[in-house]
Each structure stands twice: as structure tokens, then as C-alpha cells.
Enzyme design. Structure first.
Site, short mmCIF file in Angstrom:
data_model
loop_
_atom_site.label_atom_id
_atom_site.label_comp_id
_atom_site.label_asym_id
_atom_site.label_seq_id
_atom_site.Cartn_x
_atom_site.Cartn_y
_atom_site.Cartn_z
N ARG A 98 0.88 -1.18 0.00
CA ARG A 98 0.00 0.00 0.00
C ARG A 98 0.92 1.22 0.00
O ARG A 98 1.52 1.54 1.02
CB ARG A 98 -0.93 0.00 1.21
CG ARG A 98 -1.65 1.34 1.35
CD ARG A 98 -2.77 1.31 2.35
NE ARG A 98 -3.90 0.55 1.88
CZ ARG A 98 -5.13 0.62 2.40
NH1 ARG A 98 -5.37 1.41 3.42
NH2 ARG A 98 -6.11 -0.12 1.92
N HIS A 125 -7.38 0.41 -6.59
CA HIS A 125 -7.53 -0.51 -5.45
C HIS A 125 -8.18 -1.80 -5.96
O HIS A 125 -9.34 -2.07 -5.68
CB HIS A 125 -8.40 0.18 -4.39
CG HIS A 125 -8.31 -0.42 -3.01
ND1 HIS A 125 -7.48 -1.47 -2.68
CD2 HIS A 125 -8.96 -0.09 -1.85
CE1 HIS A 125 -7.63 -1.77 -1.40
NE2 HIS A 125 -8.52 -0.95 -0.88
N GLN A 128 -10.07 -4.38 -3.66
CA GLN A 128 -11.35 -3.86 -3.20
C GLN A 128 -12.43 -4.08 -4.26
O GLN A 128 -13.51 -4.60 -3.98
CB GLN A 128 -11.22 -2.36 -2.90
CG GLN A 128 -12.49 -1.72 -2.41
CD GLN A 128 -12.87 -2.16 -1.02
OE1 GLN A 128 -12.08 -2.06 -0.10
NE2 GLN A 128 -14.08 -2.67 -0.84
N ASP A 214 -17.46 6.50 -1.45
CA ASP A 214 -16.18 6.43 -0.74
C ASP A 214 -15.90 7.83 -0.20
O ASP A 214 -16.58 8.81 -0.57
CB ASP A 214 -15.07 5.96 -1.70
CG ASP A 214 -13.73 5.77 -1.00
OD1 ASP A 214 -13.69 5.69 0.24
OD2 ASP A 214 -12.69 5.69 -1.71
N CYS A 254 -16.47 1.15 0.62
CA CYS A 254 -15.26 0.35 0.88
C CYS A 254 -14.80 0.46 2.32
O CYS A 254 -14.10 -0.41 2.81
CB CYS A 254 -14.15 0.77 -0.07
SG CYS A 254 -13.73 2.52 0.08
N ARG A 282 -13.59 -9.14 1.91
CA ARG A 282 -12.17 -8.89 1.59
C ARG A 282 -11.34 -10.12 1.97
O ARG A 282 -10.46 -10.56 1.23
CB ARG A 282 -11.65 -7.66 2.36
CG ARG A 282 -12.26 -6.33 1.98
CD ARG A 282 -11.87 -5.86 0.59
NE ARG A 282 -10.44 -5.73 0.40
CZ ARG A 282 -9.69 -4.67 0.75
NH1 ARG A 282 -10.27 -3.62 1.28
NH2 ARG A 282 -8.40 -4.65 0.52
N1 CP Z 1 -11.28 -0.54 2.27
C1 CP Z 1 -10.01 -0.57 2.71
O1 CP Z 1 -9.06 -0.81 1.94
O2 CP Z 1 -9.87 -0.34 4.03
P1 CP Z 1 -8.52 -0.11 4.83
O3 CP Z 1 -7.98 1.24 4.44
O4 CP Z 1 -8.90 -0.18 6.27
O5 CP Z 1 -7.56 -1.20 4.44
N1 NVA Z 2 -10.18 6.40 -1.40
C1 NVA Z 2 -9.75 5.97 -0.08
C2 NVA Z 2 -9.88 4.50 0.03
C3 NVA Z 2 -9.49 3.92 1.37
C4 NVA Z 2 -9.63 2.44 1.42
C5 NVA Z 2 -8.34 6.44 0.17
O1 NVA Z 2 -7.49 6.32 -0.71
O2 NVA Z 2 -8.07 6.95 1.26
#
Ligand code: CP
Ligand code: NVA
Length: 295
Positions: A98, A125, A128, A214, A254, A282
């Protein structure tokens, strides 16, 4: 060996294979990945992605190492991504990454001899979106004929992967977003403008089977907070918006949710919401992904 950096890395057939395997591995503890170790290389916070990958790996008989934040030389700027990648390739069987920038993820993958799985970047993502369409399939018993309407920040990373996944699996998708935040032009081009883009959220949800939203402020966009909130204020998923939709509509997010911003408590906690089934999935979907990439 194959990476999962983008929905484009998978064919429709491979996605269907992931969904089948997800059903098979659901709630099963096995030794399919015994003695295998993954690293969770996370530059940003995470609850679902980090915990579900770790638990998934344990349920497959393997191990997961938390390589987040200050633990790693690379995140304090003391080591190149390329050297980190080459080193981790000597210890691990896969890396879930990430990172802030998608370019950095591509750099990591370029120098890796083990699978790299995208756990979210500023661009997309994929894990997701795969989970989301699996969840829709479980909920409706089909994907054919389903209409998913994303309401909010159309330039969002989750939205980008959803557009790609919907295109690949033939699911109708509409993105209702203010003109400031259109979906990524490259994604729209790649998917042959499969997604309908509109600034009229009320009209868009009228034929929705699923309303998806989101955060308005993704990780890394904190400096734009005031401006984003002002521009997106008409795109909140609330009881009023829901009143224009079909009575059977499902609400997805999400997570993490920013209650009172992109979605209200009454909708997130209401009878249409399937957000925690979605979060649970997930774990199930990622077990299938891990097995297919590591077996
Ligand atoms: N939806 C998602 O990826 O959540 P987190 O940021 O908690 O991993
Ligand atoms: N769009 C959000 C998704 C988190 C899972 C972010 O990037 O913060």
C-alpha cells in the site's frame, strides 16, 4: 509468476476463477500455503486490507509480516524502492503493498521476483473492486443486468478499479460526480467509455441496484480538505438521495466511512447497507487471490 497491480492484470476468466475459489475457501482453514510468508509493506494506515490479508494467510497455513511505516528503511527515505524490492524477494513469497504513488508500486514490481499485490495506491484498489463485485454477485445471485452507481469523488482510486471491474464483467456503472472530479481519463479510455458519467446524483440513483460511495478526501489529499468538502457537499449519500432509488437498493462503501460527510449514519447503519458483508468478503476473496498467485 504474476503481479496483481491493476484489474487489467486479470482476464474475465481469471476473475471468475477467483470468485469460484472464494466460495470454495470461504470459512475453510487449510495448509495450502504452508511455510509461505507474505510481507505487508504499508506506507499508509489500513484496517481491512492489512488485517484481512494477515488473517487470510494464517487460514491458508502461512505467515504474514507487518512491514508498515517506520519499521522499514524505504519509508524513511533511507533505501531505494528497487533495493527494497530485490531484498524482500530473497525472503518472502509475496508482498502486499500500500503505497502513496502508483509509480512507486510499478517500480517495486519491476524489481521484484515474487508477486506484488496492490493494497491501494493513489490510482487504484483492485482487491477492493474484486471483492465488491463478488459481494454484488452474492447479494443478487448474478452480475448480469446489475446497475452500480458510484456517488461522490469520481476521481477516487476505488472508483477507478470499480469502473475497470464493471467493464470486464459486463456490469453497468454510472459515476455521479461534480465536474471537478471526473474519473481518470486513461481508465475511461481503456474501458471504452463503458461508464456513464453525470453530475446529477438524483437522476443517477433512480435505476440503481447498488449505490456505492467512498470518502471525499482520500489518504494523501488532506490539504484539499476544505475545497473538496465544499465541492462534494451535494453528493452525500443520505436518506433524501435514497428516497429517489428503488426500495430494494443496496448501499456499499469500501470503508473507512466518514460519517456525516459522504454518507450519513442512517444510511450506513440502515437496512439497505451491506458494508460489513462487503468488508468481510475482503478476507474470503483475498484468500483466493493469495492461493492463485502463490500456489
Ligand atoms: N477498504 C479498505 O481498503 O480499508 P482499509 O484502508 O482499512 O484497508
Ligand atoms: N479512497 C480511499 C480508500 C481507502 C480504502 C483512500 O485512498 O483513502
Amino acid at each position: 509468476m504474476k503481479h496483481l497491480l491493476d484489474i487489467n492484470d486479470l482476464s474475465k476468466k481469471e476473475i471468475e476463477q477467483i470468485f469460484k475459489l472464494t466460495d470454495k475457501l470461504r470459512n475453510k482453514k487449510t495448509n495450502l500455503l504452508k511455510q509461505k510468508t507474505i510481507g505487508l509493506l504499508f506506507a499508509k494506515p489500513s484496517t481491512r486490507t492489512r488485517v484481512s490479508f494477515e488473517v487470510g494467510m494464517v487460514q491458508l497455513g502461512g505467515h504474514a509480516l507487518d512491514l508498515s511505516g517506520a519499521k522499514m528503511q524505504v519509508f524513511s527515505g533511507r533505501e531505494a524502492i528497487s533495493d527494497t524490492s530485490k531484498t524482500l524477494s530473497r525472503y518472502l513469497n509475496a508482498v502486499i503493498a500500500r503505497l502513496y504513488s502508483h509509480e512507486d508500486l510499478l517500480e517495486l514490481a519491476k524489481h521484484s521476483s515474487i508477486p506484488i499485490i496492490n493494497g491501494l495506491t493513489d490510482f487504484n484498489h483492485p482487491c477492493q473492486a474484486l471483492t465488491d463485485l463478488y459481494t454484488v454477485k452474492k447479494e443478487f445471485g448474478k452480475l448480469k443486468g446489475i446497475h452500480l452507481v458510484f456517488v461522490g469523488d469520481g476521481s477516487d482510486n476505488v472508483c477507478s478499479s470499480l469502473i475497470q471491474a464493471c467493464y470486464k464483467l459486463g456490469v453497468k456503472i454510472t459515476v455521479a460526480t461534480p465536474r471537478y472530479y471526473p474519473p481518470d481519463a486513461e481508465i475511461l479510455k481503456r474501458t471504452h467509455h463503458h461508464a456513464t458519467v453525470t453530475d446529477n446524483a438524483k437522476q443517477a440513483v433512480k435505476n440503481a441496484d447498488v449505490i456505492y460511495t467512498d470518502t471525499w478526501i482520500s489518504m494523501g489529499q488532506e490539504k484539499q480538505k476544505v475545497e473538496r468538502k465544499r465541492r462534494l457537499v451535494g453528493y452525500q449519500v443520505n436518506a433524501k438521495l435514497l428516497s429517489y432509488a428503488h426500495p430494494q437498493v443496496r448501499i456499499m462503501h469500501c470503508l473507512p466511512a466518514h460519517r456525516g460527510e459522504e454518507i450519513t449514519d442512517s444510511v450506513l447503519d440502515g437496512k439497505h447497507s451491506i458494508v460489513f458483508d462487503q468488508a468481510e468478503n475482503r478476507l474470503h476473496v483475498q484468500k483466493a487471490i493469495l492461493y492463485l498467485l502463490l500456489k
